[in-house]
Design a protein around this motif. Structure first.
Motif, mmCIF file in Angstrom:
data_model
loop_
_atom_site.group_PDB
_atom_site.id
_atom_site.type_symbol
_atom_site.label_atom_id
_atom_site.label_comp_id
_atom_site.label_asym_id
_atom_site.label_seq_id
_atom_site.Cartn_x
_atom_site.Cartn_y
_atom_site.Cartn_z
ATOM 1 N N THR A 22 24.182 14.679 -31.384
ATOM 2 C CA THR A 22 23.782 14.308 -32.743
ATOM 3 C C THR A 22 24.201 12.873 -33.079
ATOM 4 N N TYR A 23 25.400 12.510 -32.648
ATOM 5 C CA TYR A 23 25.920 11.203 -33.060
ATOM 6 C C TYR A 23 25.390 10.031 -32.240
ATOM 7 N N CYS A 24 25.024 10.281 -30.991
ATOM 8 C CA CYS A 24 24.650 9.140 -30.134
ATOM 9 C C CYS A 24 23.340 8.497 -30.589
ATOM 10 N N ARG A 25 23.424 7.238 -30.945
ATOM 11 C CA ARG A 25 22.235 6.499 -31.398
ATOM 12 C C ARG A 25 21.430 5.933 -30.237
ATOM 13 N N PHE A 26 21.948 6.059 -29.042
ATOM 14 C CA PHE A 26 21.303 5.419 -27.885
ATOM 15 C C PHE A 26 20.657 6.440 -26.948
ATOM 16 N N ASP A 27 20.543 7.678 -27.402
ATOM 17 C CA ASP A 27 19.922 8.740 -26.587
ATOM 18 C C ASP A 27 20.547 8.841 -25.198
ATOM 19 N N ALA A 28 21.847 8.669 -25.155
ATOM 20 C CA ALA A 28 22.511 8.702 -23.847
ATOM 21 C C ALA A 28 22.989 10.104 -23.483
ATOM 22 N N VAL A 29 23.028 11.014 -24.485
ATOM 23 C CA VAL A 29 23.559 12.356 -24.210
ATOM 24 C C VAL A 29 22.415 13.275 -23.778
ATOM 25 N N ARG A 30 22.628 13.979 -22.694
ATOM 26 C CA ARG A 30 21.597 14.883 -22.161
ATOM 27 C C ARG A 30 22.113 16.325 -22.212
ATOM 28 N N MET A 31 21.185 17.223 -22.550
ATOM 29 C CA MET A 31 21.548 18.638 -22.538
ATOM 30 C C MET A 31 21.379 19.156 -21.113
ATOM 31 N N VAL A 32 22.395 19.782 -20.588
ATOM 32 C CA VAL A 32 22.281 20.348 -19.231
ATOM 33 C C VAL A 32 22.726 21.814 -19.269
ATOM 34 N N GLY A 33 22.645 22.513 -18.151
ATOM 35 C CA GLY A 33 23.086 23.911 -18.106
ATOM 36 C C GLY A 33 21.904 24.857 -18.013
ATOM 37 N N SER A 34 22.171 26.046 -17.545
ATOM 38 C CA SER A 34 21.076 26.994 -17.315
ATOM 39 C C SER A 34 20.818 27.832 -18.566
#
Ligand code: SF4
Ligand code: SF4
Length: 289
Positions: free
Chosen positions: A76-88
């Motif tokens: 939510t906080y990252c303004r640079f779209d650097a966070v990716r959702m991973v996991g099954s």
């Protein structure tokens, strides 16, 4: 300690070739390659026995999966779209950070409820002081797409100065970055003299005006030389008179000479060959001394 910085409004004007020749003519000198985005002085003077040192700049966020509870706040906080959702689909939703997209702002680190995000310094390249066949050289390599070349330029110049002082050298010749951006500013602050290399073209004339403006801003004595001047003598004259008007010294010009390329292909500086342009460069060195 005298430091001569050689710059140009854009790449490909013969700046490095001239730097190499001036360093040979200077004799006892420390070379600093500050064109860190495209360093190539080492192609003419292969470094020997250099000790590679890491160059860190800024930070990057790294999630420790074992401590991540999957709350998604970092996303939510990252303004640079650097966070990716991973996991099954069956397992918990976890997150990871794309190092190429992370700008190192630190916001996610601050807000992570479990302190699951590390924030180490980011390795951006390397630098070294090495021996070459003509003397010591400080040079650096910036990783592809890494920013902060201005900071690396400052580091290279600082190392060159410290080395020169310690070893009793009175002169540093610096191959500066092209353009007028942050790396160029970093290469000029505190220098003794700047030599601007340009070509007799409309864009060369335009670039020279901008670079001389920068030199004036830093109150630096500026010298100008037109490379391949005989390709357009009228433009050379125009450039030189404009440079004079803005207070720069004209230290000569260099003829168009295929021998310059031949010298490069032999991994030699021009003045180490019998290329006719070597004569022009020797005259320029006499004017600069
Ligand atoms: S904020 Fe922390 S706990 Fe929440 S998803 Fe991101 S890394 Fe995991
Ligand atoms: S440090 Fe900043 S840019 Fe990097 S992932 Fe966290 S919020 Fe995004």
């Amino acid at each position: 300690m005298r430091e001569l910085v050689i710059i140009s409004g854009k790449g490909g004007t013969g700046k490095t070739s001239l730097t190499a020749s001036l360093a040979v003519l200077a004799g006892r000198v420390v070379m600093a390659d500050c064109d860190v985005d495209a360093a190539d002085l080492h192609l003419l003077f292969p470094p020997r026995n250099g000790d590679k040192q890491p160059f860190y700049s800024g930070h990057e966020a790294v999630i420790r999966p074992a401590d991540c509870i999957g709350c998604g706040l970092c996303l939510t906080y990252c303004r640079f779209d650097a966070v990716r959702m991973v996991g099954s689909a069956s397992g918990p939703t976890l997150f990871s950070i794309d190092p190429a997209a992370c700008e190192g702002c630190g916001l996610c680190v601050h807000f992570c409820p479990t302190g699951a995000i590390d924030f180490p310094e980011r390795l951006r390249g390397e630098w070294m002081i090495a021996n070459t066949r003509i003397g010591p050289m400080v040079h650096a390599r910036l990783d592809v797409a890494a920013e902060n070349s201005g900071k690396l330029v400052s580091l290279v110049r600082k190392q060159a100065r410290e080395f020169a002082e310690k070893e009793g050298y009175g002169l540093i010749i610096t191959d500066g970055p092209p353009g007028i951006g942050c790396p160029v500013i970093a290469s000029l602050t505190g220098a003794s003299q700047v030599l601007v290399v340009t070509e007799p073209t409309v864009s060369g004339e335009h670039d020279l005006g901008r670079v001389l403006g920068l030199a004036r801003h830093f109150d630096l004595p500026a010298a100008v030389c037109v490379n391949k001047w005989d390709l357009n003598p009228e433009m050379t004259e125009r450039i030189e008179s404009k440079a004079r008007l803005s207070g720069a010294q004209i230290v000569g010009h260099i003829r168009y000479d295929p021998g310059v390329t031949r010298a490069m292909m032999q991994a030699k500086s021009v003045v180490e060959t019998d290329a006719p342009a070597a004569e022009d460069i020797r005259r320029i060195w006499q004017m600069l001394r």
